[in-house]
Design a protein around this motif. Structure first.
Motif, PDB file in Angstrom:
ATOM      1  N   ASP A 101       0.831  -1.197   0.000  1.00 12.78           N
ATOM      2  CA  ASP A 101       0.000   0.000   0.000  1.00 12.78           C
ATOM      3  C   ASP A 101       0.867   1.249   0.000  1.00 12.78           C
ATOM      4  O   ASP A 101       1.891   1.289   0.676  1.00 12.78           O
ATOM      5  CB  ASP A 101      -0.882   0.052   1.258  1.00 12.78           C
ATOM      6  N   VAL A 102       0.418   2.239  -0.740  1.00 11.72           N
ATOM      7  CA  VAL A 102       1.036   3.562  -0.688  1.00 11.72           C
ATOM      8  C   VAL A 102      -0.080   4.548  -0.381  1.00 11.72           C
ATOM      9  O   VAL A 102      -1.104   4.558  -1.067  1.00 11.72           O
ATOM     10  CB  VAL A 102       1.721   3.940  -2.012  1.00 11.72           C
ATOM     11  N   ILE A 103       0.106   5.342   0.645  1.00 13.86           N
ATOM     12  CA  ILE A 103      -0.910   6.320   1.036  1.00 13.86           C
ATOM     13  C   ILE A 103      -0.376   7.702   0.671  1.00 13.86           C
ATOM     14  O   ILE A 103       0.759   8.046   0.998  1.00 13.86           O
ATOM     15  CB  ILE A 103      -1.190   6.241   2.553  1.00 13.86           C
ATOM     16  N   VAL A 104      -1.199   8.467  -0.023  1.00  9.55           N
ATOM     17  CA  VAL A 104      -0.832   9.825  -0.424  1.00  9.55           C
ATOM     18  C   VAL A 104      -1.802  10.791   0.226  1.00  9.55           C
ATOM     19  O   VAL A 104      -3.014  10.557   0.224  1.00  9.55           O
ATOM     20  CB  VAL A 104      -0.880   9.975  -1.966  1.00  9.55           C
ATOM     21  N   ALA A 105      -1.276  11.876   0.790  1.00 11.23           N
ATOM     22  CA  ALA A 105      -2.120  12.894   1.404  1.00 11.23           C
ATOM     23  C   ALA A 105      -1.635  14.268   0.969  1.00 11.23           C
ATOM     24  O   ALA A 105      -0.486  14.440   0.585  1.00 11.23           O
ATOM     25  CB  ALA A 105      -2.069  12.759   2.924  1.00 11.23           C
TER      26      ALA A 105
END
Length: 72
Positions: A67-71
Motif C-alpha cells: 500500500d502507498v498512502i498519499v495525502a
C-alpha cells in the motif's frame, strides 16, 4: 556471508549512509539518495551490526510495500 540474489522489490534506491541514530532496540538510518533527498529507514540494532553499517557506506534502500498512502 554475502548472497548474490534477485529481489522481487522493484523500488531500489542507491545512496550513502549519512546518519545512524541507535535507540534501545531500533536504529534510524538516513541514506542520501541524491538531489537533496534523504531516505530514512528504521531497522533493528542487530541488523545495523550484522551489516556493519557506518556513515559514508554505500547502501541500498529497498522498498516493498503493498500500500502507498498519499495525502495533501
Amino acid at each position: 556471508m554475502k548472497l548474490n540474489v534477485s529481489l522481487s522489490a522493484r523500488n531500489t534506491l542507491k545512496g550513502k549512509v549519512v546518519d545512524i541514530k541507535k535507540g534501545q532496540t531500533t536504529s534510524h538510518i538516513k541514506i542520501d539518495i541524491g538531489n537533496s533527498q534523504i531516505l530514512t529507514a528504521s531497522i533493528t540494532n542487530e541488523a545495523v551490526d550484522e551489516l556493519a553499517l557506518k556513515i559514508g557506506d554505500d547502501a541500498w534502500g529497498i522498498i516493498k510495500a503493498s500500500d502507498v498512502i498519499v495525502a495533501k
